[in-house]
Design an enzyme around this catalytic site. Structure first.
Site, short mmCIF file in Angstrom:
data_model
loop_
_atom_site.label_atom_id
_atom_site.label_comp_id
_atom_site.label_asym_id
_atom_site.label_seq_id
_atom_site.Cartn_x
_atom_site.Cartn_y
_atom_site.Cartn_z
N TYR A 1 -1.95 -0.18 10.40
CA TYR A 1 -2.16 -0.76 9.06
C TYR A 1 -0.90 -0.57 8.22
O TYR A 1 -0.39 -1.52 7.61
CB TYR A 1 -3.38 -0.11 8.40
CG TYR A 1 -3.52 -0.45 6.93
CD1 TYR A 1 -3.88 -1.73 6.52
CD2 TYR A 1 -3.28 0.51 5.94
CE1 TYR A 1 -3.99 -2.05 5.16
CE2 TYR A 1 -3.39 0.21 4.59
CZ TYR A 1 -3.75 -1.06 4.20
OH TYR A 1 -3.86 -1.38 2.87
N SER B 1 0.82 -1.22 0.00
CA SER B 1 0.00 0.00 0.00
C SER B 1 0.85 1.26 0.00
O SER B 1 1.95 1.28 0.58
CB SER B 1 -0.86 -0.04 1.27
OG SER B 1 -1.43 1.22 1.50
#
Ligand code: NAD
Length: 339
Positions: free
Chosen positions: A154, A129
Site C-alpha cells: 500500500y 498517505s
C-alpha cells in the site's frame, strides 16, 4: 466563482465528507466510485444518499482501472479540479493482495492523469498517505525527507502514484498536489480503522485487541481538518507538483487513544494485547509547517473534541434507526483492523 470538481472515491469516508463541504459551498460535483466491497458497500450507498438530492451533484459508478471510461468521463464533464481519492486503502490487506493495490492505486492514478492531460484539466489533487514515510527515523516527518522505508505494498503504491503525479505535472504543465493524510478519523470512518473498530467492540461490551504494547503512536487527524486541507489545496495557487502533509502534528499513543475513547463513549474498555502486525510502523508524526505556510492549513480539532463528535455521530445514527448503539453494524474482524 464556484468550481466544477470531479471527485474519485467520493462515496467513501473522506470523499463523502469532502463532497458535503463542496456542495454546501455551491460547487458542482461529479463523483466517481465503484462501490467496492472492501467494506460493506451499503455504507457507501448511505454516504451518497445525502448528496443525490442536490442538482449540482452527479454520481457515476465506474472503476478507475477503466482507462477509456476515465478519459471519456473527464472529457465530458471538464472539471476545473480533480480530487483523486479512490484507492484500495489498508496496509495489511495490501500484503495479501499486492497486485490489486498496484492496479487500483497506481494504474488507476495513471488513468486519471491521462484523462486530465487529454481534457486539459488545470489542477489535480492526489490523496497520498503518511504511510509513504514508513519507518522514517527522522521525526517529525517532513516532505523533504528521503523516503526509502515504506513497509507495505500500500505504502509503495502511494509513493508510486505520487511519482506519476509529479511526472505529469512537470511534463504537461498542470498544477498538482499530493496530500499525505495522517490517520483520518471521524463520523463514517472506514470500519477497518482502529477508532471505528474499537468503539463498535466497546459498545458491545467486547474486549478490544491492541497490537503491540500500546506505545505505537499515531498522528490522528479529524476528517474536517483533512477536508479543509483538500479545499485549500484546490483553491490556493502554487506551482508544479507540491507535497503537503495534512496531519494534526500531535502523535498519541494507542493506550492514550483508548483512554480518550473511553471518556468519549463513557465506557471502560477491556484491553487485550496482541503481536505487532506486519506492515505496522511504530510512529507517524507530521511536520505541517509547509502546509501551514503555503496553504494556510491549521488543524482545528483536538483528539478529545474529535472523539466526542465521533461518539455523538454514533448515538445519532443509532437514534435514527431506533437502535441501541451496540447494534450498529460491525463489518470487520479484529484481524483485519488497520491503525
Ligand atoms: P474509503 O475506502 O472509505 O474510500 C475510497 C473509495 O474509493 C471507496 O468508496 C471505494 O469504493 C472507492 N474505490 C476503491 N476502488 C475503486 C476503483 N477501482 N474504482 C473506483 N472507486 C474505487 O477510504 P478513505 O479512508 O476515505 O480514503 C480515501 C483516500 O485517502 C484513499 O486514497 C486513501 O488511500 C487515502 N488515505 C486515507 C487515510 C485514512 O486514514 N482514512 C490515510 C491516508 C490516506
Amino acid at each position: 466563482m464556484h468550481k466544477r470538481y470531479l471527485v474519485t472515491g467520493g462515496a467513501g469516508f473522506i470523499g463523502s465528507h469532502l463532497i458535503d463541504s463542496l456542495l454546501q459551498a455551491g460547487a458542482e460535483v461529479v463523483c466517481i466510485d465503484a462501490f467496492h466491497d472492501y467494506y460493506d458497500p451499503s455504507r457507501k450507498r448511505a454516504n451518497v444518499g445525502r448528496h443525490l438530492v442536490h442538482d449540482r451533484y452527479r454520481l457515476v459508478e465506474a472503476d478507475i482501472r477503466d482507462a477509456g471510461r476515465m478519459r471519456s468521463l473527464v472529457a465530458e464533464h471538464r472539471p476545473e479540479v480533480i480530487v483523486h481519492l479512490a484507492a484500495r486503502a489498508g496496509v495489511r490487506a495490501s500484503i495479501q493482495e499486492p497486485y490489486l493495490y498496484q492496479e487500483v492505486n497506481v494504474g488507476g492514478t495513471l488513468n486519471l492523469l491521462e484523462a486530465a492531460r487529454c481534457a486539459g484539466v488545470k489542477k489535480f489533487i492526489n490523496a497520498s498517505s503518511s504511510s509513504v514515510y514508513g519507518e522514517n527515523p527522522k521525526i517529525p516527518f517532513a516532505e523533504t525527507d528521503a523516503l526509502l522505508c515504506p513497509t507495505s505494498p500500500y505504502a509503495a503504491s502511494k509513493l508510486s502514484a505520487e511519482a506519476l503525479v509529479h511526472v505529469y505535472a512537470r511534463q504537461y504543465g498542470f498544477t498538482a498536489a499530493s496530500l499525505r493524510f495522517f490517520t483520518v478519523y471521524g463520523p463514517r470512518q472506514r470500519p477497518d480503522m482502529a477508532i471505528s473498530k474499537f468503539s463498535s467492540l466497546m459498545l458491545r461490551g467486547k474486549p478490544i485487541e491492541i497490537y503491540g504494547d500500546g506505545t505505537a503512536r499515531r498522528d490522528f487527524t479529524y476528517v474536517e481538518d483533512i477536508v479543509r486541507g483538500i479545499r485549500l489545496a484546490a483553491d490556493v495557487e502554487f506551482c508544479g507538483h507540491q507535497l503537503f502533509n495534512l496531519g494534526c502534528a500531535e502523535p498519541v499513543k494507542l493506550t492514550e487513544l483508548v483512554d480518550e475513547l473511553e471518556r468519549a463513549l463513557a465506557i471502560k474498555a477491556e484491553r487485550l494485547y496482541g503481536p505487532t502486525q506486519p506492515g505496522d510502523v511504530p510512529l507517524t508524526y507530521s511536520d505541517i509547517s509547509k502546509a501551514r505556510r503555503i496553504l494556510g492549513y491549521v488543524p482545528q480539532v483536538s483528539l478529545r473534541q474529535g472523539l466526542q463528535r465521533f461518539a455523538r455521530s454514533l448515538s445519532d445514527q443509532a437514534q435514527l434507526h431506533s437502535l441501541p448503539p451496540q447494534s450498529l453494524p460491525l463489518a470487520f474482524e479484529p484481524a483485519q483492523m488497520a491503525l
